[in-house]
Each structure stands twice: as C-alpha cells, then as structure tokens.
Design an enzyme around this catalytic site. Structure first.
Site, short mmCIF file in Angstrom:
data_model
loop_
_atom_site.label_atom_id
_atom_site.label_comp_id
_atom_site.label_asym_id
_atom_site.label_seq_id
_atom_site.Cartn_x
_atom_site.Cartn_y
_atom_site.Cartn_z
CD GLU A 152 -2.86 -0.92 2.49
OE1 GLU A 152 -2.94 0.00 3.23
OE2 GLU A 152 -3.62 -2.02 2.49
CD GLU A 253 -3.29 -6.18 4.77
OE1 GLU A 253 -4.45 -5.46 4.94
OE2 GLU A 253 -2.07 -5.95 5.04
#
Ligand SMILES: *[C@@H]1O[C@H](CO)[C@@H](O)[C@H](O)[C@H]1NC(C)=O
Ligand SMILES: *[C@@H]1O[C@H](CO)[C@@H](O)[C@H](O)[C@H]1NC(C)=O
Ligand SMILES: *[C@@H]1O[C@H](CO)[C@@H](O)[C@H](O)[C@H]1NC(C)=O
Ligand SMILES: *[C@@H]1O[C@H](CO)[C@@H](O)[C@H](O)[C@H]1NC(C)=O
Length: 530
Positions: A152, A253
């Site tokens: 990210e 995730e």
C-alpha cells in the site's frame, strides 16, 4: 542394518522439504506435483511485548513462532505473510520449524526504517542495499514462497509518484535474485483505492519487458463485511476485472471486521468456484489480536500462552470446508491473458508511461562524489537527513540540480538522484560553488577538494545488481534438537511425496537443510551397509 535404517528415517523425517512454488501464466503451481497452488494464508505480525517495537521480527522469536506454528497446523493454513523482519537477526529456527509444519512464508522486503516513503519517494543505493540484505538473509530458506516489494505504498491519488519507485525496486530485486539463479517471485500488495485502482493494477504489469513487471499482484480487500455475499460485496466485480490479468492475483489481506465475531463467508467464495479460477487464494488479516481487533488469538512475545478469540474456530471451520482443486500445470494455458497498456498521466496519475527510475549505482555515486571541488565535510548522519533535504531544496532554487532530482510525471530521473543524501547534498553545494564561487552549506561544514574524477564520466557506471550483501551465500544450520518439540507432518502443506526416498528427483526439491541431513544419512547408511 536395523539401526541404520532407523537412523535414516529419523533424519529424513524432520528434514522433508516443502516443494517449490512456481508461477505459470496467471497461476501458482507446486513445481513437483504440478497441482495448482492456493495460498491458504494468514497475516502474521504479533506485536504485543515486542522488545524493539521499531524493529519488529516475529521470525526471530523462537518461542513465539513455535507456539504459533501449533495454531497454524490446527487452523489448516499453508502460508503466512510476515510484514516486518530484521535482516540482522537469525531466522534459522523459525524458518525450519515452519517448513517442518508445511508452512510457506510470503515475506515483505521493506521495514519501517527502510521503505519507499510515499510522501518523498526515492529508490536509492542505500535502500537497494538494505533490500538486498533482506532477500539475501531469507533466500536460503526454501519455504519463502514470494517476496512483497511494497505494501500500500501509493494509497491515494496524491501518492502516485511512489508507484514509479516501487516498480523500479521490484525490477531491481528481480534482477538481483535472477543473477543468483533464485526464482522466488516478487510482487506488490495494493490497497484498494477506487480512484487509482485501475491505473495501479495496470502500472505494475504493463512493461513490454517482463523483467520490469511484478510477478504477482496482491490486493488488500476489506469489502466483504458481515452477511454480505459474493455479489453484494463487490468481489464478483473483481473476478471479472482480473480474469485476463497477465500475472497471478491474490488477496494479500482480507477479512472485514465490521461485525465480530467474524464468520468468514468469503472463504467459501475465495477457494470455491466463485473465485478460484482467477484468484490464487489469500491471507486473512490477521493471526494476533492487536489494538485494531482483527486477531484470532492473543499472544505475547517470547511467552507460550495462546488465548483464542471467537474468530479462531470460525476461521478454522471456514477453511476446513474448502478444497480448491484448480488445474494441472502441464495442462494449463491462460486463454485470455491481456497485458494492459501503461496508464497515461492525468490529474490523478503522475507517472509517465514506460520510463522507470534507473537502477542505483554506487559506482556512479562514488565517481560523482570525487568530482566535487566543494562538498559537505563528512557524511550526513541519519538524524541530519531532514536538514540536508532542506539544504538541497534551498540551494537548488538558485542553481540547476536536475541531475539529483526526479519528476515522475515527466519521466525525468537525474543520473545521481539515486545517490544517498550525503552525495546529493554535496552535489548541490558543489553546483552552487561552481556557479557562485562560494563553498558554503547552511547548517553543515564544507570542504574544498581537488577533484579526482570528471563528472561527465560518472553517469553510466555498473549498477549495484552485481553487489552481494554481507548475508549472501550463507547456509542455515539448525540442530534437529531445536525442532524436537514440534510435531511434524501437517497435512496442510504441500510436501514432496518423494521426500522419504533418496532418489535424485527428490534432491531437486529438498532444501539446503534437508540436503545437509540427506548427505549425512547417505554416508551413514553406506557405512552401515559395508
Ligand atoms: C541473517 O543475518 C544475521 C545477522 O547477520 C545472521 O545471524 C544470520 O545467519 C543471517 N541468515 C542468513 C541465512 O544469512
Ligand atoms: C546460475 O546458473 C548459470 C547457468 O546454469 C550458471 O552458469 C551460473 O554459474 C549460476 N550462478 C550462480 C550464482 O549460481
Ligand atoms: C529487460 O529489463 C531488464 C531489467 O532492467 C534488463 O536487464 C534487460 O536488458 C531488459 N531486456 C531488454 C530486451 O530490454
Ligand atoms: C561516508 O559513507 C561512505 C559510504 O557509506 C563511506 O565509504 C565513507 O567512509 C564515509 N565517510 C566518512 C568520512 O565517514
């Protein structure tokens, strides 16, 4: 005779290696069985009681990892994703214990103190050296299934320039591993930001030269909450969007916790016909209960106790109910692969198509440093890095510094922009000196020098792809007694079925650890036979 066969079995029993996982087209496969591989994974980064919170490393906590491996086997997972590790620590015991339990590791390469900063992104000699040290410290373990080059990093439309540097980092670590004949895939884990979702997914795989693309793409997805379904969560849309994506996609995730306890209905879809033709499984976030309330269990660094949350059994049950079959490697060919074109620059996407930041070269930085007539005295310390950044900013208002600057939207990368901040600060004060004939630097001492190289000979020196770190080339050693307290033989991992024979076909997939034991065993058995 009896004794020798017994000894042989005992040695091999603890040293059976996990099969290597490889990529073909957009899927992962077990290289030995040829079966498609799905990550039944769990994010693993327990933080409670960490002695050094700025330098976390659960794979160096031998009490903690052995404690949690019992849970991993009970849960039926086959992989963990570990975000923060420290390459100055030893991981032999935890990595061997995980391998023995049939657990692969997907390892994030950066750490908080060495990562590409989304606000001030760069890809430097220093970062590259630390990333090399990390992969060198872990590549000896055959159960490292993949590396994640960044998590990210670009997370909104203000931070898109960082994506250029992250892709350069993936390219360079891939080249570095390839030099050593290491084929571990390198991928990226993206958050799911709708305004840049498509650009990001295209950016990381759009190069014509595959060496510049990531090997797999991960999404951190939290859209499926509570009683939502495959359709209402939006997961159905993702499957459509990524059906023709040229590399494997997985959920690096997942696991919305808006309603607890979680029941994990998405597990059925992820490993069932809804998604298993497009996604390679994923990593539920996360094993340990932390302040953000995603845990299956409360644990403390270095202690043996495990206190399960309600999510634990729910996740275990959800996983037990799935058994993705997938396809056979030999029969598989992606029919619809489509390489996206690199996104064009817009108001929200600030990376020029096709041009990536250059590979860092310490030789270029050394060369340019010895061309300065005026420079900062000594090296800039880490604590002075901010001050040096300000100095560069100020000086470069007055003189041209394009060689140490970057502009991702224009695809412009100065030849020395990858040098560390000491070199760049000296570059700036030298440029000022040449222009204004004054050797000065706000906040730093300067020195004049007689140049020993010419600046125009410094640009195209050899890159750091060929420079191994201090960790390179070591073989891990684990005494079997260190793993004695662990039961072996989890059914969740994908072990080589030929691991208990000594045939040469097995040798190809045994780990260095296994190889060492096998050689001992063969010598021992031969001696007994005589
Ligand atoms: C990783 O680095 C640490 C510290 O240098 C060292 O103790 C350990 O042996 C290294 N591991 C490998 C496999 O190189
Ligand atoms: C990598 O493989 C090639 C070809 O098999 C070989 O020539 C080279 O020495 C190997 N390099 C390393 C570092 O093992
Ligand atoms: C592809 O990219 C790699 C990594 O940058 C480079 O080493 C190689 O020369 C490139 N190949 C071609 C054909 O340009
Ligand atoms: C500055 O750093 C470079 C590279 O890390 C090192 O080789 C050199 O010895 C250092 N110089 C001083 C004065 O500390």
């Amino acid at each position: 005779m009896r004794v020798s066969i017994f000894a042989l079995t005992a040695l091999l029993g603890s040293a059976v290696a996990l099969d290597k996982i490889v990529i073909k087209d957009n899927k992962f496969f077990n290289s030995v069985t040829g079966d498609e591989f799905f990550f039944k994974g769990l994010a693993y980064q327990p933080e409670n009681g960490e002695p050094d919170p700025n330098n976390r490393d659960p794979l160096a906590d031998t009490v903690g990892c052995k404690r949690d491996i019992e849970s991993f086997k009970d849960l039926g997972i086959n992989a963990i994703r570990v975000y923060q590790t420290d390459y100055t620590k030893n991981h032999d015991v935890c990595m061997a214990a995980l391998e023995k339990a049939g657990i692969y590791v997907v390892l994030d390469v950066p750490a908080p103190s060495y990562a590409i900063n989304r606000a001030y992104p760069e890809w430097t000699t220093d970062l590259f050296a630390k990333f090399r040290a990390k992969v060198d410290n872990f590549s000896v373990y055959k159960n490292v299934a993949a590396y994640v080059i960044g998590n990210e990093v670009t997370n909104d439309d203000k931070t898109t320039p960082a994506a250029a540097f992250v892709k350069a980092a993936a390219r360079d670590i891939k080249a570095y591993l390839k030099k050593q004949n290491i084929t571990t895939p390198v991928g990226y884990a993206s958050n799911d930001e709708p305004s840049i979702r498509d650009q990001l997914a295209a950016h990381f795989v759009c190069s014509e030269n595959n060496s510049e693309n990531v090997d797999f793409y991960g999404m951190n997805l939290y859209n499926w909450c509570g009683d939502m379904t495959f359709e209402t969560s939006g997961y159905e849309e993702f499957v459509k969007q990524y059906a023709s994506y040229p590399v494997p996609v997985l959920l690096t995730e997942y696991g919305c916790n808006a309603q607890r306890p979680r029941k994990f209905p998405e597990v059925g879809s992820l490993y069932g016909s809804d998604m298993d033709t497009v996604f390679s499984g994923g990593f539920m976030y996360e094993y340990s209960e932390e302040a953000n309330n995603y845990g299956l269990a409360s644990v403390t660094y270095g202690k043996t106790g495990v206190e399960k949350t309600d999510d634990y059994d729910n996740f275990k049950k959800a996983l037990a109910a799935v058994s993705p079959k997938g396809v056979k490697m030999s029969e598989y060919k992606q029919s619809s692969a489509k390489r996206p074109s690199c996104p064009s620059v817009t108001d929200t996407w600030h990376v020029a198509p096709k041009i990536l930041p250059p590979t860092p070269s310490s030789a270029s930085c050394q060369c340019i440093s010895s061309s300065f007539s005026c420079a900062i005295k000594g090296n800039v310390t880490d604590s002075d890095a901010g001050k040096a950044g300000d100095l560069i900013g100020n000086v470069c208002k007055d003189v041209s510094c394009s060689e140490i600057q970057t502009n991702t939207a224009k695809g412009e990368y100065g030849h020395y922009a990858f040098c560390d901040v000491s070199v760049r600060a000296s570059y700036a004060v030298n440029a000022y000196y040449e222009d204004k004939k004054q050797c000065k630097a706000d906040g730093f001492d300067t020195q004049t020098a007689k140049p020993s190289s010419k600046a125009d000979s410094c640009a195209d020196k050899t890159t750091d792809i060929n420079t191994p770190s201090n960790n390179n080339g070591r073989v891990p050693t684990v005494d079997d007694s260190e793993l004695e307290d662990l039961e072996s033989g989890s059914s969740s991992g994908h072990r080589s079925s030929s691991g208990s024979s000594l045939g040469t076909s097995a040798a190809g997939s045994v780990s260095m650890l296994a190889l060492a034991s096998t050689q001992v065993a063969v010598v021992f058995a031969a001696a007994m036979l005589i």
